[in-house]
Design an enzyme around this catalytic site. Structure first.
Site, PDB file in Angstrom:
ATOM      1  N   ASP A 175      -6.631   1.221   0.770  1.00  0.00           N
ATOM      2  CA  ASP A 175      -6.711   1.299   2.224  1.00  0.00           C
ATOM      3  C   ASP A 175      -8.111   0.875   2.658  1.00  0.00           C
ATOM      4  O   ASP A 175      -8.901   0.367   1.855  1.00  0.00           O
ATOM      5  CB  ASP A 175      -6.376   2.715   2.704  1.00  0.00           C
ATOM      6  CG  ASP A 175      -7.421   3.741   2.278  1.00  0.00           C
ATOM      7  OD1 ASP A 175      -8.325   3.411   1.470  1.00  0.00           O
ATOM      8  OD2 ASP A 175      -7.343   4.889   2.756  1.00  0.00           O
ATOM      9  N   LYS A 183       0.824  -1.201   0.000  1.00  0.00           N
ATOM     10  CA  LYS A 183       0.000   0.000   0.000  1.00  0.00           C
ATOM     11  C   LYS A 183       0.860   1.254   0.000  1.00  0.00           C
ATOM     12  O   LYS A 183       0.633   2.179  -0.793  1.00  0.00           O
ATOM     13  CB  LYS A 183      -0.939   0.005   1.210  1.00  0.00           C
ATOM     14  CG  LYS A 183      -1.889   1.198   1.233  1.00  0.00           C
ATOM     15  CD  LYS A 183      -2.795   1.166   2.445  1.00  0.00           C
ATOM     16  CE  LYS A 183      -2.050   1.592   3.686  1.00  0.00           C
ATOM     17  NZ  LYS A 183      -2.935   1.737   4.872  1.00  0.00           N
TER      18      LYS A 183
END
Length: 219
Positions: free
Chosen positions: A138, A120
């Site tokens: 997310d 991420k």
């Protein structure tokens, strides 16, 4: 969800916010890297409060490394998991100096070798600092992709891969920020603000919150 709906969703996002960007404050790729590492399980607001004090004092790998654990900790001690993040940032600075001439690497493989950097975080850096059409999934994007029907998936990697497949190419560069902002401020986890949503007629969420607030009668 069909292709026509998806295109209309991102067309509306673009019309409402033509130039979306991160809410983290930074001036260089390195500053962004530090901010994103700090943002794990923390709000952008809390990170910005910390980096506004940190970056004027130390804004390069060398300067932060010179602070050491004792010097860096006070800047970020109000952020969750700050002890672990302190160690990760210092170790990352050391690797950047030793292996990358103090520059943030431009590849996912090299980014993910840095302490505190997962997929991420790497995607955020690639997208925001280097302009690659990646999507960092997310909790907001994962929820939004599943709830709306844009790109349902059982885990973040599946959602990321589906989003990259189904989002029209012209929108991919900015899709990451549009989705995060929409999930953060409109399509909230507990009580989505469907009445204020610009894609409410396109969203496939079956439990939309469309209750109207009745004004109190004058006494």
């Amino acid at each position: 969800m069909n292709t026509t709906k998806r295109r209309e969703i991102f067309t509306r996002f673009r019309q409402a916010n033509p130039h979306p960007t991160t809410e983290l404050e930074y001036s260089t790729p390195f500053q962004l890297l530090v901010a994103v590492i700090l943002s794990a399980q923390a709000t952008d607001k809390s990170v910005n409060l910390a980096t506004r004090k940190l970056f004027p004092m130390a804004d390069t790998p060398e300067k932060i490394l010179r602070l050491g654990e004792i010097g860096l900790s006070p800047f970020i001690q109000r952020i969750g998991l700050y002890r672990t993040k302190t160690r990760n940032i210092l170790a990352t600075c050391q690797l950047l100096i030793e292996q990358h001439h103090s520059e943030v690497p431009h590849t996912r493989t090299e980014l993910e070798k840095l302490p505190g950097v997962g997929r991420k975080t790497a995607n955020v850096i690639l997208n925001t600092a280097f302009g690659e059409p990646t999507i960092a999934v997310d909790t907001h994007i994962f929820r939004l992709a599943n709830r709306t029907g844009i790109a349902p998936g059982k885990n973040v990697l599946e959602v990321e891969q589906k989003l990259l497949k189904v989002i029209p190419e012209e929108f991919r560069q900015d899709a990451h920020h549009w989705l995060i902002l929409h999930g953060r401020y409109t399509c909230k986890a507990r009580k989505p603000l469907c009445q204020q949503c610009l894609i409410v007629d396109l969203c496939e969420f079956k439990e939309k919150n469309l209750e109207e607030t009745t004004p109190s009668p004058d006494l």
